[in-house]
Design an enzyme around this catalytic site. Structure first.
Site, mmCIF file in Angstrom:
data_model
loop_
_atom_site.group_PDB
_atom_site.id
_atom_site.type_symbol
_atom_site.label_atom_id
_atom_site.label_comp_id
_atom_site.label_asym_id
_atom_site.label_seq_id
_atom_site.Cartn_x
_atom_site.Cartn_y
_atom_site.Cartn_z
ATOM 1 C CB SER A 156 28.350 -85.413 -83.518
ATOM 2 O OG SER A 156 28.686 -85.032 -82.192
ATOM 3 C CE1 TYR A 169 23.422 -87.328 -82.641
ATOM 4 C CE2 TYR A 169 25.521 -86.984 -81.526
ATOM 5 C CZ TYR A 169 24.591 -86.600 -82.473
ATOM 6 O OH TYR A 169 24.831 -85.502 -83.254
#
Length: 339
Positions: A156, A169
């Site tokens: 990501s 995350y």
């Protein structure tokens, strides 16, 4: 004529996955589903897994009807034992050889760092880092045996820049980015390439609506607006890049983690998130230090150009005005900055 036919045949081989095998984790929905279809569409035989047996059975029937060669089994990737069983099953299905491993399965959590529990952190790291790392270890002999191995992680943009309320995350994805480089160097001698795809927002159901704080979502709106393609990506726009990295045409690409629709890192000034070009970060920090009274956030928003640069002449004029105004308000009318 023979040369033209030979050239065409060579080109078709470089842009085909015919005869190759692939394992895609979490392939029944979202990005994983799109990757399974993309690889199968290029001719690969794909194996996938899901925790939900009913959903998996439905997808397998769907792919069979489309003419895709896809197999699968239920697997909870948070279980070390089930990961080991998965690779044993894949090895048996593909005669001990695997060309492509796509580590897609992951979980996300939008929550401020001060609100993360120990369990939140454990689950994220177990799912997003420990699991794909272990699967790479288990799949290594199969990838090596194929003599043409590819690993693709789904990371990501959060693993490269600071985004609001997504610290755990982001840390897991930053670790994946580094793991990509390490495996690329360590396993290149075994003809295994390792790359990562790192998109920004993608239209998936990885986050449940009840787990999303609207105030946090609002923080992402100006960031999304400042990306070159100011919208959320579709899963198929991610899977196409994954497929390319697996093709023979990409045989000289390894250790890379391209981001999608990402250009600007994020800097926070006075709780306001700004997106700016990489080479401006230090200059902005310097401006904030030299001119602490002026509103850097307002100044930058006003003068960011579409390509992420700042119109420095205009910016400096307003900066000087803001600085003088602030100094006059505090110390009287006779203060002129020395620059």
């Amino acid at each position: 004529m023979a040369k033209e036919e030979q050239s065409r045949s060579s080109r078709e081989q470089r842009w085909s996955l015919q005869g190759m095998t692939a394992l895609v984790t979490g392939g029944t929905k979202g990005i994983g589903y799109a990757i399974v279809e993309e690889l199968a569409g290029f001719g690969a035989t794909v194996y996938t897994c899901s925790r939900n047996q009913a959903e998996l059975s439905e997808r397998l029937k769907e792919w069979e009807d489309k003419g895709f060669k896809v197999k699968g089994s239920a697997c909870d990737l948070s279980s070390r034992q089930q990961r080991e069983e998965l690779i044993k099953t894949v090895s048996a299905a593909f005669d001990g050889k695997l060309n492509i491993l796509v580590n897609n399965a992951a979980m996300s959590l939008l929550k401020r760092a001060s609100d993360h529990s120990g369990e939140d952190y454990r689950r994220i790291m177990e799912t997003n880092l420990e699991s794909p790392y272990h699967i790479c270890q288990l799949a290594y002999p199969l990838l090596k045996a194929s003599r043409l191995g590819n690993i693709v992680f789904i990371s990501s943009v959060a693993g490269r820049i600071a985004l609001p309320a997504i610290s755990a995350y982001a840390a897991s994805k930053a670790a994946i980015n580094q793991l990509t480089k390490n495996l690329a160097c360590e396993w290149a001698k075994d003809n295994i390439r390792t790359n990562t795809v790192a998109p920004f927002g993608v239209r998936t159901n990885i986050l449940k609506p009840e787990d999303i704080d609207p105030s946090i979502v609002e923080m992402y709106m100006p960031l999304m607006a400042r990306t070159p393609i100011a919208r959320i990506a579709e899963p198929e726009e991610v899977s196409s890049l994954v497929a390319f990295l697996c093709l023979p045409a990409a045989s000289y690409i390894t250790g890379q983690f391209p981001g999608q629709s990402r250009r600007y890192p994020v800097v926070e000034y006075d709780n306001t998130y700004l997106t700016v070009n990489d080479n401006l970060v230090k200059e902005l920090a310097y401006m904030k230090e030299v001119f602490p009274e002026c509103d850097i956030a307002r100044l930058v928003y006003r003068h960011l150009t579409p390509n992420g640069n700042i119109s420095w002449v205009s910016c400096f004029q307003h900066l000087l005005h803001d600085y003088v105004t602030a100094r006059n308000n505090n110390f009287g009318p006779n203060i002129i900055p020395t620059l």
